[in-house]
Design a protein around this motif. Structure first.
Motif, PDB file in Angstrom:
ATOM      1  N   ASP A 167      34.547  41.638  50.010  1.00 26.68           N
ATOM      2  CA  ASP A 167      34.509  41.138  48.697  1.00 26.68           C
ATOM      3  C   ASP A 167      33.665  39.700  48.639  1.00 26.68           C
ATOM      4  OD1 ASP A 167      35.166  39.767  46.223  1.00 26.68           O
ATOM      5  OD2 ASP A 167      37.364  39.834  46.407  1.00 26.68           O
ATOM      6  N   PRO A 168      32.670  39.795  47.745  1.00 27.06           N
ATOM      7  CA  PRO A 168      32.124  38.407  47.791  1.00 27.06           C
ATOM      8  C   PRO A 168      32.836  37.142  47.518  1.00 27.06           C
ATOM      9  CG  PRO A 168      30.920  40.085  46.214  1.00 27.06           C
ATOM     10  CD  PRO A 168      32.459  40.515  46.801  1.00 27.06           C
ATOM     11  N   ALA A 169      33.954  37.322  46.848  1.00 27.50           N
ATOM     12  CA  ALA A 169      34.973  36.171  46.768  1.00 27.50           C
ATOM     13  C   ALA A 169      35.355  35.650  48.124  1.00 27.50           C
ATOM     14  CB  ALA A 169      35.874  36.181  45.711  1.00 27.50           C
ATOM     15  N   SER A 170      35.616  36.619  48.775  1.00 24.80           N
ATOM     16  CA  SER A 170      36.069  36.088  50.180  1.00 24.80           C
ATOM     17  C   SER A 170      35.398  35.353  51.241  1.00 24.80           C
ATOM     18  CB  SER A 170      36.675  37.501  51.014  1.00 24.80           C
ATOM     19  OG  SER A 170      35.494  38.198  51.527  1.00 24.80           O
ATOM     20  N   ILE A 171      34.079  35.289  50.780  1.00 26.02           N
ATOM     21  CA  ILE A 171      33.099  34.651  51.822  1.00 26.02           C
ATOM     22  C   ILE A 171      32.943  33.006  51.472  1.00 26.02           C
ATOM     23  CG2 ILE A 171      30.647  34.845  52.560  1.00 26.02           C
ATOM     24  CD1 ILE A 171      32.439  37.214  53.459  1.00 26.02           C
ATOM     25  N   ILE A 172      33.144  32.250  52.297  1.00 23.37           N
ATOM     26  CA  ILE A 172      32.757  30.832  52.180  1.00 23.37           C
ATOM     27  C   ILE A 172      31.850  30.315  53.203  1.00 23.37           C
ATOM     28  CG2 ILE A 172      35.162  30.372  51.243  1.00 23.37           C
ATOM     29  CD1 ILE A 172      35.846  29.149  54.174  1.00 23.37           C
TER      30      ILE A 172
END
Length: 377
Positions: free
Chosen positions: A249-254
């Protein structure tokens, strides 16, 4: 009862609070954020930190809530192994192995062990009087026999105590981290090295994989889509890396640039203040020792806190300085881009692995064979 005020509710701060409590101190932990919010995704806890946690009766809990790293090692982008070790080999040599877990799980465990009544979230620290042991906060002043500065790599306390110190330096790499569903993928712990690139994989729960990656690039580089950046760099590497990136999920990548304290502090104390964790010796993540050294700091400080804090500095400064430098040396190896230099690096690792896993593990003796001070009373 002596009183301690801890600035910072991260791993180093919470562990310090717990260790001091076990040693008979009244403890208050101040956290600027409105709630304890673990930054990051996963982490490794090695034998040295597990031994430290055993002294405050949390080692077994961490072992139960984590997963053994198992067989692990370094691979090339095409998947060929360059070096491998196993949990059994590590445990036989060091008396314990390496476990991997969610950072949030460890933080929850530490917060519960400390006790909610000893934690004050949403408290901004305005300054510290090191000689008097006074902490000025948004809610007034707190007096303490000991102040523990666990306020991270950008520590305001460190800056106030050692104004001539240059502070954090850019390590030359940016880092991505994330948690990705496992699905049906077969996962083995590994770190794959390319030309200036690294991709790491660890299974931290039955259905969850912790991934991290680094690339050597200028500080402050901006990207519009971090997942796409990872796919561009690693999408053609060995499986399961491409499959994991497709499932992410793109939102899970920091992402964050990696900094460290390249210049050691002259001491880890001044007056009634002691520094722990990243505030004292921030390091690159290449040895997986950032949290481990903070945990070591905490139990060592609790052991020495009733006496001269110079003993704490003497116990920690030389060791952690060596770990910081060693971690940065490993970081430099991962940053290599010249094909000839990369070939020499990979060949040396492969040769060392063929000579036997004991050679690889022996190189970690001084790091993982550390023993904690006597258990606090």
């Amino acid at each position: 009862m002596p009183r301690a005020v801890v600035i910072g509710g991260g791993i180093g701060g919470l562990t310090s609070g717990i260790a001091l409590r076990r040693a008979g101190w009244e403890v208050t932990v101040l956290e600027r954020a409105p709630r304890i919010d673990p930054v990051g995704s996963g982490l490794a806890i090695a034998a040295n930190a597990l031994k430290a946690l055993d002294t405050i009766d949390l080692g077994d809990s961490v072992r139960k809530l984590s997963r053994l790293q198992g067989e692990a090692g370094i691979r090339r982008p095409d998947g060929r192994w360059l070096a491998r070790t196993s949990s059994d080999d590590a445990e036989a040599r060091f008396g314990d192995s390496v476990v991997v877990m969610l950072r949030s799980t460890l933080m929850d465990l530490l917060a519960d062990a400390l006790g909610a009544d000893r934690l004050r979230p949403g408290t901004e620290v305005a300054g510290v009087d090191a000689e008097r042991g006074v902490v000025r906060t948004s809610d007034g002043e707190l007096e303490a026999d000991l102040v523990v500065a666990a306020d991270g790599i950008r520590s305001r306390t460190r800056q106030a105590l050692f104004p001539d110190h240059p502070g954090p330096a850019y390590a030359g790499v940016t880092a991505w981290r994330g948690l990705i569903p496992r699905g049906e993928l077969a996962i083995r712990s590994s770190e794959s090295w390319g030309r200036g690139l690294v991709f790491g994989i660890h299974l931290v729960a039955d259905d969850l994989v912790y991934v991290y990656a680094t690339d050597a690039m200028p500080a402050g580089t901006v990207s519009g889509n971090e997942l796409e950046e990872l796919k561009r760099r690693f999408g053609h590497w060995h499986e399961p890396i491409p499959a994991l990136l497709r499932a992410a999920d793109p939102a899970s990548i920091i992402r964050n640039d990696v900094h460290h304290l390249a210049t050691p502090l002259p001491a880890y104390h001044q007056g009634r203040v002691a520094l722990v964790g990243d505030a004292a010796h921030a390091m690159t993540p290449n040895l997986g020792q950032g949290a481990c050294q903070a945990i070591e700091d905490a139990v060592t400080l609790a052991h020495h806190a009733g006496g001269d804090l110079a003993a704490y500095t003497a116990a920690r400064l030389d060791r952690t300085t060596k770990v910081v430098r060693r971690s940065m040396s490993m970081c430099r190896l991962t940053r290599l881009r010249n094909p000839a230099a990369v070939w020499l690096r990979d060949t040396a690792m492969s040769l060392a692995d063929r000579l036997g896993p004991d050679l690889v593990l022996r190189s970690m003796d001084d790091l993982l064979s550390w023993e904690p001070p006597a258990r606090p009373a």
